[in-house]
Design a protein around this motif. Structure first.
Motif, PDB file in Angstrom:
ATOM      1  N   ASN A  86       0.798  -1.235   0.000  1.00 46.58           N
ATOM      2  CA  ASN A  86       0.000   0.000   0.000  1.00 46.58           C
ATOM      3  C   ASN A  86       0.816   1.264   0.000  1.00 46.58           C
ATOM      4  N   PRO A  90      -2.485  -1.408 -17.396  1.00 42.07           N
ATOM      5  CA  PRO A  90      -3.298  -2.062 -16.352  1.00 42.07           C
ATOM      6  C   PRO A  90      -3.006  -3.557 -16.174  1.00 42.07           C
ATOM      7  N   LEU A  91      -2.719  -4.255 -17.268  1.00 41.51           N
ATOM      8  CA  LEU A  91      -2.446  -5.695 -17.166  1.00 41.51           C
ATOM      9  C   LEU A  91      -1.110  -5.932 -16.446  1.00 41.51           C
ATOM     10  N   ARG A 130       1.043  -6.429  -8.912  1.00 42.45           N
ATOM     11  CA  ARG A 130       0.348  -6.472  -7.616  1.00 42.45           C
ATOM     12  C   ARG A 130       0.117  -7.905  -7.152  1.00 42.45           C
ATOM     13  N   LEU A 131      -0.265  -8.758  -8.099  1.00 43.85           N
ATOM     14  CA  LEU A 131      -0.531 -10.152  -7.752  1.00 43.85           C
ATOM     15  C   LEU A 131       0.713 -10.812  -7.166  1.00 43.85           C
ATOM     16  N   GLN A 156       9.712 -20.243  -8.630  1.00 45.22           N
ATOM     17  CA  GLN A 156       8.496 -19.632  -9.159  1.00 45.22           C
ATOM     18  C   GLN A 156       8.742 -18.171  -9.509  1.00 45.22           C
ATOM     19  N   VAL A 177      -0.293 -21.690 -12.108  1.00 38.83           N
ATOM     20  CA  VAL A 177       0.432 -21.770 -10.832  1.00 38.83           C
ATOM     21  C   VAL A 177      -0.531 -21.738  -9.653  1.00 38.83           C
ATOM     22  N   LEU A 178      -1.349 -20.717  -9.596  1.00 36.15           N
ATOM     23  CA  LEU A 178      -2.201 -20.539  -8.419  1.00 36.15           C
ATOM     24  C   LEU A 178      -3.489 -21.359  -8.517  1.00 36.15           C
ATOM     25  N   LYS A 193      -6.486 -12.512 -22.138  1.00 38.56           N
ATOM     26  CA  LYS A 193      -5.434 -12.515 -21.106  1.00 38.56           C
ATOM     27  C   LYS A 193      -6.022 -12.539 -19.697  1.00 38.56           C
ATOM     28  N   VAL A 213      -6.435 -12.017 -15.628  1.00 37.96           N
ATOM     29  CA  VAL A 213      -6.093 -11.182 -14.474  1.00 37.96           C
ATOM     30  C   VAL A 213      -6.554 -11.972 -13.255  1.00 37.96           C
ATOM     31  N   LEU A 214      -5.673 -12.090 -12.264  1.00 35.77           N
ATOM     32  CA  LEU A 214      -5.950 -12.941 -11.104  1.00 35.77           C
ATOM     33  C   LEU A 214      -5.989 -12.142  -9.804  1.00 35.77           C
ATOM     34  N   ASN A 255      -7.042  -7.286  -6.924  1.00 38.99           N
ATOM     35  CA  ASN A 255      -6.364  -6.944  -8.173  1.00 38.99           C
ATOM     36  C   ASN A 255      -7.289  -6.736  -9.356  1.00 38.99           C
ATOM     37  N   GLU A 290      -9.296  -3.595  -9.161  1.00 37.29           N
ATOM     38  CA  GLU A 290      -8.463  -2.430  -9.509  1.00 37.29           C
ATOM     39  C   GLU A 290      -8.259  -2.360 -11.034  1.00 37.29           C
ATOM     40  N   TYR A 291      -8.061  -3.527 -11.624  1.00 39.29           N
ATOM     41  CA  TYR A 291      -7.886  -3.593 -13.081  1.00 39.29           C
ATOM     42  C   TYR A 291      -9.133  -3.063 -13.791  1.00 39.29           C
ATOM     43  N   ARG A 341      -7.460   0.172   0.185  1.00 42.08           N
ATOM     44  CA  ARG A 341      -6.675  -1.039  -0.122  1.00 42.08           C
ATOM     45  C   ARG A 341      -6.287  -1.780   1.152  1.00 42.08           C
ATOM     46  N   HIS A 385      -7.453  -5.720   2.204  1.00 36.62           N
ATOM     47  CA  HIS A 385      -6.566  -6.830   2.571  1.00 36.62           C
ATOM     48  C   HIS A 385      -6.842  -7.323   3.997  1.00 36.62           C
ATOM     49  N   TYR A 386      -7.295  -6.429   4.853  1.00 31.28           N
ATOM     50  CA  TYR A 386      -7.707  -6.838   6.212  1.00 31.28           C
ATOM     51  C   TYR A 386      -8.871  -7.839   6.118  1.00 31.28           C
TER      52      TYR A 386
END
Lengths: 218, 218
Positions: free
Chosen positions: A71, A91-92, A98-99, A136, B52-53, B64, B66-67, B71, B74-75, B98, B102-103
């Protein structure tokens, strides 16, 4: 105009190092207030600025607190627009950065803690996990000079503080990160040549000594 | 131009509900691909887009991925600028939003899981923690209509999906959230009047039934 920027942090706090590197990349003058994380006591300043979470780093800007290291770095990027951009423009790419920043906090940091705290079989298991996490991240780095491509960038700032523990990982686990992740180690060397990073990262040996005391490692 | 927006999600996934609400707030047309989280198997699409995740929600935009739900929102805010702004404009307000997002992920979600999984003394302890988390969030809400102030906003989107489990919390713990957190419950009612929220949130009873099956609650 005085910006009145204060960073409350502990010298060995990897999360706080991100904030200090970001401020130095932007050329922002700041006052560093040291908070000793080795005790459970928190200073009056931390209790005032972060009464609920009681966590550091805290960036205090014009008297107002910003919390959470990811943050704070985003905040720094948004406020001091005259310096180099830390987050990518697309943005991508921003979402990608961020991820992986949150992956570092959630995966790498918790694996590090398990690895340093455990013994015997559990230690071997978490060592394998740690190497997996680093591989990774090396895959995310790819063949680029930096995580953001050609320029030192947001995700570099997120990860580079952890490199202060890399020689500690090696000693603790009797392995060589350079063998497992050669590109990642080359990236560490590249980043450490930057003034913002060199001025911020503590001595590797001192970091491991601190963690040994912290986790009771013999 | 076709935007080709696909959202891969499971109807009861609170994290994914955020994405669907954000898309609906922006007026973005999207195709919803359902992924059943009740099995451990993942579809070829998930394995391709998140190798991966292996997690959902996934927003696929022009092919494409976005994960990460925070995130992704925001995207969405950065890409579809013509719709209402989701994040506040001021950097300090953005950092605040933000941080609390996350909290919610770190605290509220893990407390919810502990509460639903545990029995006896552990259940009572996690129930007290859950109420504490909700009161904390109520304090962040303050006297505002929404978390962002007068307008339905980013942090509202982050929290409102959890309200689908509120009646489940009440049944599971024999307490009333409206008594503990009256302002928060008034906020829930206010948000649920919005079309984006009403169209996205599942039936409260079905949500609790699903969680009962999930955690083996009798």
């Amino acid at each position: 105009m005085s910006e009145e920027v204060v960073c409350v942090d502990f010298w060995a706090n990897g999360f706080g190092m991100r904030v200090r590197i970001a401020l130095r990349e932007k050329g922002v003058q700041f006052e560093l207030k040291e908070e000793d994380l080795r005790t459970k006591e928190r200073s009056a300043l931390v209790l005032e600025m972060s009464p609920v979470l009681r966590q550091i780093p805290i960036l205090i800007h014009h008297g107002k607190p910003v919390l959470g290291s990811i943050n704070i770095v985003e905040y720094i990027d948004e406020v001091w627009k005259e310096g180099p951009a830390l987050l990518p423009a697309d943005p991508l790419d921003r979402a990608h950065a961020r991820l992986w920043a949150h992956y570092i906090d959630k995966m790498l940091f918790s694996t590090q803690t398990k690895f340093l705290k455990s013994k015997g079989e559990a230690k071997e298991k978490s060592k394998a996990e740690l190497i997996e996490n680093l591989k990774q991240l090396e895959q995310v780095l790819g063949d680029g000079n930096y995580f953001g491509g050609d320029e030192f960038n947001f995700l570099d700032i997120m990860l580079i503080p952890f490199s202060s523990m890399f020689s500690g990982y090696e000693e603790h686990g009797s392995f060589q990160i350079g063998v497992e992740c050669p590109k990642l180690m080359a990236w560490v060397k590249r980043c450490r040549q930057r003034e913002s990073v060199a001025r911020t990262l503590p001595d590797d040996g001192e970091m491991y000594q601190l963690h040994k005391a912290w986790y009771g490692i013999e």
